[in-house]
Design a protein around this motif. Structure first.
Motif, PDB file in Angstrom:
ATOM      1  N   VAL A 161       0.813  -1.223   0.201  1.00 54.02           N
ATOM      2  CA  VAL A 161      -0.059   0.035  -0.108  1.00 54.02           C
ATOM      3  C   VAL A 161       0.616   0.823   0.148  1.00 54.02           C
ATOM      4  O   VAL A 161       0.706   2.291  -0.646  1.00 54.02           O
ATOM      5  N   GLN A 162       1.702   1.493   0.825  1.00 59.57           N
ATOM      6  CA  GLN A 162       3.000   2.444   0.721  1.00 59.57           C
ATOM      7  C   GLN A 162       3.236   2.896  -0.424  1.00 59.57           C
ATOM      8  O   GLN A 162       3.699   3.745  -0.742  1.00 59.57           O
ATOM      9  N   GLU A 163       4.041   1.882  -1.099  1.00 57.66           N
ATOM     10  CA  GLU A 163       4.829   1.808  -2.068  1.00 57.66           C
ATOM     11  C   GLU A 163       3.659   2.672  -3.661  1.00 57.66           C
ATOM     12  O   GLU A 163       4.208   3.641  -3.442  1.00 57.66           O
ATOM     13  N   LEU A 164       2.658   1.978  -3.057  1.00 57.82           N
ATOM     14  CA  LEU A 164       1.784   2.359  -3.861  1.00 57.82           C
ATOM     15  C   LEU A 164       1.753   3.720  -4.294  1.00 57.82           C
ATOM     16  O   LEU A 164       1.346   4.017  -4.913  1.00 57.82           O
ATOM     17  N   ALA A 165       1.449   3.567  -3.198  1.00 58.14           N
ATOM     18  CA  ALA A 165       0.957   5.367  -2.822  1.00 58.14           C
ATOM     19  C   ALA A 165       1.815   6.306  -3.123  1.00 58.14           C
ATOM     20  O   ALA A 165       1.144   7.202  -3.932  1.00 58.14           O
ATOM     21  N   GLU A 166       2.622   5.764  -2.316  1.00 58.31           N
ATOM     22  CA  GLU A 166       3.977   7.050  -3.145  1.00 58.31           C
ATOM     23  C   GLU A 166       4.290   7.070  -4.486  1.00 58.31           C
ATOM     24  O   GLU A 166       4.686   7.354  -5.502  1.00 58.31           O
TER      25      GLU A 166
ATOM     26  N   VAL B  64      -6.714   0.135   3.441  1.00 59.75           N
ATOM     27  CA  VAL B  64      -7.968   0.022   2.266  1.00 59.75           C
ATOM     28  C   VAL B  64      -8.116   1.203   2.184  1.00 59.75           C
ATOM     29  O   VAL B  64      -7.853   2.431   1.302  1.00 59.75           O
ATOM     30  N   ARG B  65      -8.465   2.463   3.098  1.00 59.68           N
ATOM     31  CA  ARG B  65      -8.387   4.051   3.095  1.00 59.68           C
ATOM     32  C   ARG B  65      -7.148   4.682   2.478  1.00 59.68           C
ATOM     33  O   ARG B  65      -7.604   5.670   1.149  1.00 59.68           O
TER      34      ARG B  65
END
Length: 219
Positions: free
Chosen positions: A50-55, A77-78
């Protein structure tokens, strides 16, 4: 290793002719590698963290179709709901409810695939056949179930892999009789995508063939 453009173009053309979606799995790979494929016209990319994707989503063009293909924890999820294109690994009713809740807050309808446990390994997540057939797919206002996803066992036994994929295709067709709007069967990765296609997959997740082996040192 940078992107193997020749392999990408060969695989992409092969899949395009069969109307199969190629999700380029870019987890642990730098933004520069993703841009190489983007500049060749590719838009579907898969991430596990998740963190990698958001970045990455912040740094890359906003017309990329981001696929979340890892095990998604409800409390994260958020972070991806505002921009995610398709969530592949929805493996529980609890997770479905959380995606629906967060999607409502973002005023979005999120496309999802239900993950089915077809492999023998205990570490694999997912619904079983009974749970799926008893699940009312249209009960959520902000989640749209598009199809199924499954991962075969990690084995060199091609026959075993084929049997697992075949079982998922059979279940997909059974579920489709109740829910004709289902359209995606996501199965097959770098090592087994050809078998998956032979058994009915119309979406494959390929990483190492395109980007080379991954470096997990920082994960």
């Amino acid at each position: 290793m940078a992107v193997d453009k020749v392999t990408y173009q060969t695989i992409n053309e092969e899949l395009r002719l069969s109307n199969i979606t190629l999700v380029a799995v870019s987890k642990t790979k730098p933004v520069e590698d993703i841009l190489e494929l983007y500049n060749l016209g590719h838009r579907d990319f898969g991430e596990n963290y998740v963190q990698e994707l958001a970045e990455k989503a912040e740094k890359l063009p906003n017309d990329i179709r981001w696929h979340f293909i890892g095990h998604l924890q409800s409390n994260k999820v958020r972070s991806i709901v505002p921009f995610i294109y398709l969530i592949h690994g929805v493996d529980s009713l609890r997770l479905l409810k959380e995606i629906d809740k967060q999607a409502e807050k973002s005023k979005r309808v999120i496309d999802c695939l239900l993950q089915v446990h077809i492999a023998q390994e205990e570490t694999k997540f997912g619904f079983d056949e009974t749970e799926l057939l008893n699940l009312e797919l249209k009960q959520f206002l902000n989640v749209r179930i598009k199809g199924l996803m499954g991962m075969a066992s990690l084995t060199d036994d091609i026959n075993k892999i084929r049997i697992e994929f075949k079982s998922l295709k059979t279940l997909f067709e059974k579920l489709k009789t109740q829910n004709p709007e289902l359209s995606i069967l996501s199965m097959g990765m770098s090592a087994d995508y050809k078998i998956a296609i032979e058994e009915g997959s119309n979406m494959v997740r390929i990483g190492s063939l395109l980007f080379g082996e991954r470096n997990y040192e920082n994960k």
